[in-house]
Design a protein around this motif. Structure first.
Motif, mmCIF file in Angstrom:
data_model
loop_
_atom_site.group_PDB
_atom_site.id
_atom_site.type_symbol
_atom_site.label_atom_id
_atom_site.label_comp_id
_atom_site.label_asym_id
_atom_site.label_seq_id
_atom_site.Cartn_x
_atom_site.Cartn_y
_atom_site.Cartn_z
ATOM 1 N N ASP A 8 0.841 -1.188 0.000
ATOM 2 C CA ASP A 8 0.000 0.000 0.000
ATOM 3 C C ASP A 8 0.879 1.241 0.000
ATOM 4 O O ASP A 8 1.775 1.379 0.851
ATOM 5 N N LEU A 9 0.627 2.131 -0.936
ATOM 6 C CA LEU A 9 1.368 3.389 -0.974
ATOM 7 C C LEU A 9 0.991 4.228 0.252
ATOM 8 O O LEU A 9 -0.110 4.102 0.798
ATOM 9 N N HIS A 10 1.900 5.076 0.669
ATOM 10 C CA HIS A 10 1.631 5.943 1.819
ATOM 11 C C HIS A 10 0.385 6.785 1.526
ATOM 12 O O HIS A 10 0.280 7.430 0.476
ATOM 13 N N PRO A 11 -0.608 6.801 2.430
ATOM 14 C CA PRO A 11 -1.851 7.531 2.139
ATOM 15 C C PRO A 11 -1.653 9.027 1.940
ATOM 16 O O PRO A 11 -2.387 9.655 1.173
ATOM 17 N N VAL A 12 -0.664 9.603 2.612
ATOM 18 C CA VAL A 12 -0.418 11.040 2.424
ATOM 19 C C VAL A 12 0.016 11.329 0.994
ATOM 20 O O VAL A 12 -0.334 12.372 0.420
ATOM 21 N N ALA A 13 0.767 10.412 0.378
ATOM 22 C CA ALA A 13 1.192 10.605 -1.010
ATOM 23 C C ALA A 13 -0.011 10.650 -1.945
ATOM 24 O O ALA A 13 -0.079 11.484 -2.867
ATOM 25 N N ARG A 288 4.427 3.290 17.017
ATOM 26 C CA ARG A 288 3.877 2.869 15.729
ATOM 27 C C ARG A 288 4.384 1.478 15.394
ATOM 28 O O ARG A 288 5.592 1.213 15.462
ATOM 29 N N TYR A 289 3.444 0.635 15.044
ATOM 30 C CA TYR A 289 3.796 -0.712 14.613
ATOM 31 C C TYR A 289 3.879 -0.724 13.094
ATOM 32 O O TYR A 289 2.896 -0.427 12.413
ATOM 33 N N ARG A 290 5.043 -1.016 12.572
ATOM 34 C CA ARG A 290 5.291 -1.062 11.130
ATOM 35 C C ARG A 290 4.854 0.248 10.467
ATOM 36 O O ARG A 290 3.875 0.297 9.734
ATOM 37 N N PRO A 291 5.554 1.341 10.741
ATOM 38 C CA PRO A 291 5.181 2.628 10.131
ATOM 39 C C PRO A 291 5.284 2.599 8.613
ATOM 40 O O PRO A 291 6.088 1.859 8.035
ATOM 41 N N ASP A 292 4.438 3.386 7.958
ATOM 42 C CA ASP A 292 4.426 3.440 6.499
ATOM 43 C C ASP A 292 5.723 4.063 5.986
ATOM 44 O O ASP A 292 6.130 5.137 6.441
ATOM 45 N N PRO A 293 6.376 3.425 5.030
ATOM 46 C CA PRO A 293 7.667 3.947 4.545
ATOM 47 C C PRO A 293 7.471 5.058 3.511
ATOM 48 O O PRO A 293 6.435 5.162 2.851
ATOM 49 N N TRP A 294 8.501 5.883 3.409
ATOM 50 C CA TRP A 294 8.562 6.896 2.348
ATOM 51 C C TRP A 294 9.687 6.473 1.396
ATOM 52 O O TRP A 294 10.858 6.515 1.757
ATOM 53 N N ARG A 295 9.297 6.091 0.181
ATOM 54 C CA ARG A 295 10.253 5.627 -0.805
ATOM 55 C C ARG A 295 10.075 6.396 -2.104
ATOM 56 O O ARG A 295 9.303 7.351 -2.176
ATOM 57 N N ALA A 296 10.795 5.953 -3.122
ATOM 58 C CA ALA A 296 10.744 6.643 -4.414
ATOM 59 C C ALA A 296 9.336 6.669 -5.020
ATOM 60 O O ALA A 296 8.938 7.701 -5.591
ATOM 61 N N PRO A 297 8.530 5.601 -4.947
ATOM 62 C CA PRO A 297 7.165 5.696 -5.500
ATOM 63 C C PRO A 297 6.333 6.788 -4.853
ATOM 64 O O PRO A 297 5.578 7.488 -5.538
ATOM 65 N N GLU A 353 1.784 -2.001 -7.079
ATOM 66 C CA GLU A 353 0.481 -2.635 -7.020
ATOM 67 C C GLU A 353 0.015 -2.738 -5.582
ATOM 68 O O GLU A 353 0.798 -3.052 -4.685
ATOM 69 N N PRO A 354 -1.255 -2.468 -5.319
ATOM 70 C CA PRO A 354 -1.725 -2.513 -3.921
ATOM 71 C C PRO A 354 -1.789 -3.933 -3.399
ATOM 72 O O PRO A 354 -1.960 -4.890 -4.157
ATOM 73 N N ARG A 355 -1.658 -4.036 -2.102
ATOM 74 C CA ARG A 355 -1.769 -5.347 -1.455
ATOM 75 C C ARG A 355 -3.240 -5.709 -1.347
ATOM 76 O O ARG A 355 -4.056 -4.956 -0.796
#
Length: 361
Positions: A8-13, A288-297, A353-355
């Motif tokens: 799942d892409l970061h929701p803020v993105a 936070r458990y497994r925080p959402d990552p910020w990556r190139a996508p 692709e989303p999970r």
């Protein structure tokens, strides 16, 4: 390689991307550009939405957008277009009104310019609504709330009800429709609507409230060990910052106000408000458990949305006939306007692709 695995892409993105498209739509009334933005949002949603309940809410936003356009045109026809022209499409009988309502008329001649003006304005608002719907269909609302600053967790319960209401409404509508198709009932049109609408609204609101209650039970936004002095100091900073921001915005819009009350006051208000948010965030401890990552996508998706807003802002300033076409000629497109409307498509190949949800067998 791991960045391209389903996730799942970061929701803020997604929200930044959608708000960039919405900002681009707010800078123009060109129907060609607006329809292109709607097509871009639709294509990205179809390509990157998951099978979760909130992903089915995009259709509702499209329906709302169509209703907005129809109502805007009807208002122009019923209340008078305000655009005088010799291109009369339909000459309806005008209803006389008293003198104290000057400027408003009921019915009367319906001109081509009045209908187009209503269509352009309604399409711009509908495009903004559809862009927000795209963000709601792509971003996980529960994970979005985890990204809210700690100082704003006190209003998290209200936010979770508001954010999840429309996605839950779409999922509830699907489940109620399936349940009612298995049993007989009132065959009248009004009876079917009543049997369908009331359970859907009740179920959607109840599920959102259950989620909010679960978050409250788990201590969402709770804080402890805060003295009365710290609480009063944080509240005073927040109120002072909000007041300074209001004064700065008003002075910026009013050219007769002293300039010292414009940008300097606005900057001071923002600084004080940030200080209040930081102070309020320190008294909320959370992990936070497994925080959402910020990556190139994430960065690529955000950049495509911001680029759309920035390019359309440039078009609105330097290519005014393209951004705001007149009502007597066919709207045109320039290369810059076309690029601004389509650059948001970069989000589809950039996002992974989303999970998908695990289906038990």
């Amino acid at each position: 390689m791991s960045a391209r695995l389903p996730r799942d892409l970061h929701p803020v993105a997604w929200w930044v991307w959608a708000l960039g498209l919405a900002a681009a739509a707010s800078q123009t009334t060109n129907p060609l550009v607006l329809l292109t933005i709607v097509g871009v949002a639709t294509c990205v949603v179809m390509a990157r939405r998951s099978d979760q309940p909130w992903a089915r809410s995009f259709r509702l936003y499209v329906i709302v957008g169509v209703v907005i356009v129809v109502l805007r045109v009807l208002f122009r026809v019923v209340l008078g277009g305000g655009v005088e022209s010799e291109r009369v499409l339909v000459n309806l009988p005008q209803i006389p009104l008293p003198d104290w309502v000057l400027g408003i008329r009921l019915l009367g001649p319906v001109t081509q310019e009045a209908v187009l003006a209503g269509f352009y304005d309604g399409l711009r608002l509908a495009t903004i609504v559809i862009c927000v719907g795209a963000a709601n269909a792509l971003a996980n609302p529960k994970r979005l709330l985890r990204s809210v600053p700690a100082a704003l967790h006190e209003i998290g319960t209200a936010l979770v009800v508001a954010v999840t209401m429309v996605p839950q409404f779409a999922d509830s509508a699907r489940r109620v429709r399936m349940a009612q198709s298995l049993r007989a009932g009132d065959t009248r049109r009004f009876g079917r609507l009543r049997r369908f609408l009331l359970p859907v609204l009740e179920d959607a609101l109840e599920r959102s409230m259950h989620l909010a209650a679960g978050m409250d039970t788990r201590g969402y936004g709770r804080s402890g060990g805060v003295t009365t002095r710290e609480r009063w100091t944080t509240g005073a900073l927040m109120l002072a910052g909000l007041g300074a921001i209001c004064v700065g915005v008003y002075a910026g819009l009013d050219t007769t106000a002293p300039r010292v009350l414009a940008t300097p006051m606005l900057a001071a208000g923002v600084a004080v408000a940030i200080a209040g948010l930081v102070g309020a965030g320190r008294r909320v401890s959370r992990i936070r458990y497994r925080p959402d990552p910020w990556r190139a996508p994430e960065l690529a998706v955000m950049a495509s949305g911001l680029a759309a807003g920035a390019l359309m802002w440039w078009v609105a300033r330097h290519q005014v006939p393209t951004a705001f076409p007149d009502l007597v000629s066919w709207p045109t497109l320039t290369t810059a306007a076309l690029v601004a409307a389509t650059v948001g498509l970069i989000a589809a190949p950039s996002a992974p692709e989303p999970r998908m949800a695990q289906v038990s067998t």
